[in-house]
Design a protein around this motif. Structure first.
Motif, PDB file in Angstrom:
ATOM      1  N   SER A 138       1.053  -0.992   0.227  1.00 44.64           N
ATOM      2  CA  SER A 138       0.150  -0.169  -0.332  1.00 44.64           C
ATOM      3  C   SER A 138       1.362   1.198   0.273  1.00 44.64           C
ATOM      4  O   SER A 138       1.789   0.837   1.212  1.00 44.64           O
ATOM      5  N   GLY A 149     -11.804  -1.246   5.216  1.00 47.62           N
ATOM      6  CA  GLY A 149     -11.945  -1.890   3.798  1.00 47.62           C
ATOM      7  C   GLY A 149     -12.326  -3.300   3.763  1.00 47.62           C
ATOM      8  O   GLY A 149     -12.311  -3.696   4.489  1.00 47.62           O
ATOM      9  N   CYS A 184      -6.140  -2.354   2.060  1.00 39.29           N
ATOM     10  CA  CYS A 184      -7.548  -2.637   1.747  1.00 39.29           C
ATOM     11  C   CYS A 184      -8.362  -1.125   1.606  1.00 39.29           C
ATOM     12  O   CYS A 184      -9.235  -0.861   0.750  1.00 39.29           O
ATOM     13  N   TRP A 185      -7.858  -0.397   2.976  1.00 41.87           N
ATOM     14  CA  TRP A 185      -8.315   1.133   3.031  1.00 41.87           C
ATOM     15  C   TRP A 185      -7.947   1.739   1.906  1.00 41.87           C
ATOM     16  O   TRP A 185      -8.633   2.582   2.010  1.00 41.87           O
ATOM     17  N   SER A 192     -10.186   1.813  -1.108  1.00 42.50           N
ATOM     18  CA  SER A 192     -11.073   1.964  -0.931  1.00 42.50           C
ATOM     19  C   SER A 192     -11.613   3.667  -1.012  1.00 42.50           C
ATOM     20  O   SER A 192     -12.212   4.163  -2.051  1.00 42.50           O
TER      21      SER A 192
END
Length: 487
Positions: A60, A94, A133-134, A137
């Motif tokens: 990320s 997320g 995941c965050w 999103s």
């Protein structure tokens, strides 16, 4: 957790991996080192996850701090509003793609359902893929709001062309920059409708850096005085006498007796790690000294330990120094490149240094050991110039992606005439024919009129502070030229 519907309680399927959970407690500090609040966070023990079953991709991105400093320099130059938002429990937004099972949290085990486990629907702190995941999103939602992702930094987003709104993301911290305060407020409302967020108003504190915005004078001052004070106290240097420079000229790092090696390098490593945080964020004046000392982290000696303490003593006398960005007449980005030939006494490799300045202070800098041995001063300077050219092209592209393009080629100052000649002309002689082709990148950029190399006398070469130890008079002069000041 219940508000965000993070999990469902079910029986653990046969053969599935169970991830344990724990509570983590933290004191959140403010810009002056004061305690703002106490936090308790439930986290998963992600180290027990199994690749290919519980997780796959984990990368990320986060915003580069060079990008953040460039944005703040632009804000000072163009009188832009700079605001900040904080996402509450960001990772819980997320959505997970994998089936992950976690034990019920200590103290909150449902009575009568002690045998059940939590099947996670959303990412939770501690999982290996949570940050990804965050980020996915938030990235999807920002694109729905017509933000365009910068190709130079994936965590910088731009909306509009005339008066663009720029948004920078560092995990759960968001910076918004725009000429129009109403446009910033509109985006804030959209974000708060989608996520639970805190509107922190004007940017004041970001990643341990205090940001003082003087609306009246149009200046932005970055400092880490509270962090430096804690560092000084942590290592017992509060009563030490300050020194004028972080490292003495011609300091012999390598002339060390093996009998003087430290028996336990942990504290030395801790000091260097703390100093690196300062050197890479707001204190380019200590960049050379800290970078040099960092090379000995695996096997430091008492000489290195005393030198590290010397850097802390220097900080004690300059604890309130920081970078001051203000509106300048030129308003352009200018670079300085320098090298210290054969400065390493062990392998005779040289040190490269460069700095790029906007709005009166540095936005990007580097002090690093060269990867190969240079056979002359000109070659060492040319290798350093190649590094500076790469950063110059990135800055050009980055500014263009922000809708603040450079109309002219970026200027890089160099104090070696031979290196300038090699960069401009196809010089091939017995002294240059061995130079690796990758270092001729600078020549291509000069020929394409993307950068311009201009001579600068050694007495005005600010990048010299990033290549070696200097006498106090020269050090103080170059420190001021870097944009470091005490406000």
């Amino acid at each position: 957790m219940e508000e965000n519907q993070v999990w469902n309680l079910i029986e653990l399927p046969e053969g599935c991996n169970l991830v344990k959970s724990k509570w983590v407690y933290k004191r959140k500090l403010g810009s002056e080192g004061e305690i703002i609040k106490y936090k308790a966070r439930l986290v998963a023990k992600g180290y027990s996850q199994i690749k290919g079953i519980d997780y796959d991709e984990t990368f990320s991105p986060v915003a580069r701090f060079e990008s953040v400093r460039t944005l703040l320099a632009l804000a000072a130059q163009n009188d832009l509003h700079v605001h900040q938002m904080d996402v509450t429990s960001a990772f819980l937004n997320g959505e997970l793609q994998e089936d992950i099972y976690m034990s019920q949290p200590e103290g909150y085990v449902c009575k009568g359902k002690e045998d059940l486990v939590c099947k996670l629907k959303r990412s939770i702190y501690g999982l290996k893929q949570s940050s990804r995941c965050w980020n996915s999103s938030l990235n999807s939602y920002l694109k729905k709001l017509n933000f365009v992702q910068s190709v130079c930094d994936p965590c910088i987003y731009v909306k509009g062309t005339e008066n663009p709104l720029i948004l920078a993301v560092y995990v759960d911290d968001i910076i918004l920059i725009c000429k129009s305060a109403s446009e910033i407020q509109s985006v804030k409302c959209n974000l708060m409708n989608q996520y639970k967020m805190s509107d922190l108003g004007q940017l004041k504190y970001f990643l341990g850096v205090k940001v003082d915005q003087n609306v009246k004078n149009g200046t932005i001052f970055l400092s880490q005085s509270a962090y430096a004070e804690r560092l000084i106290n942590k290592f017992g240097m509060s009563e030490a006498n300050p020194v004028k420079t972080p490292i003495e000229p011609n300091f012999k790092f390598d002339a060390v007796n093996d009998d003087n090696r430290l028996s336990d390098p942990v504290e030395y490593q801790s000091v260097i790690g703390s100093l690196l945080y300062l050197a890479t964020k707001t204190r380019p004046d200590i960049c050379f000294a800290v970078g040099k000392l960092a090379r000995y982290c695996s096997n430091p000696s008492k000489v290195h330990w005393l030198a590290a303490k010397g850097v802390i003593r220097y900080l004690k006398g300059t604890v309130n120094y920081g970078l001051l960005y203000s509106r300048s007449e030129a308003g352009t980005c200018v670079g300085f490149s320098d090298a210290d030939w054969a400065g390493d006494l062990t392998d005779r490799k040289s040190t490269s240094g460069y700095t790029f300045q906007m709005s009166g202070a540095s936005v990007s800098w580097l002090s690093s050991k060269q990867t190969c041995v240079a056979l002359s001063t000109a070659e060492a300077e040319y290798l350093a110039l190649s590094k500076a050219a790469q950063e110059a092209i990135w800055l050009q592209q980055f500014l263009a992606s922000l809708k603040f393009p450079c109309d002219e080629p970026m200027l890089i100052h160099e104090d070696n005439q031979a290196a300038i000649s090699i960069s401009k002309e196809f010089v091939c002689s017995k002294r240059t024919k061995h130079i690796d082709i990758k270092f001729h990148y600078v020549r291509d950029q000069v020929n394409d009129n993307k950068i311009v190399i201009d001579y600068c006398s050694s007495s005005e070469m600010v990048a010299d502070i990033l290549t070696k130890g200097l006498t106090y008079d020269k050090f103080a002069k170059f420190r001021k030229m870097l944009g470091l000041t005490c406000v």
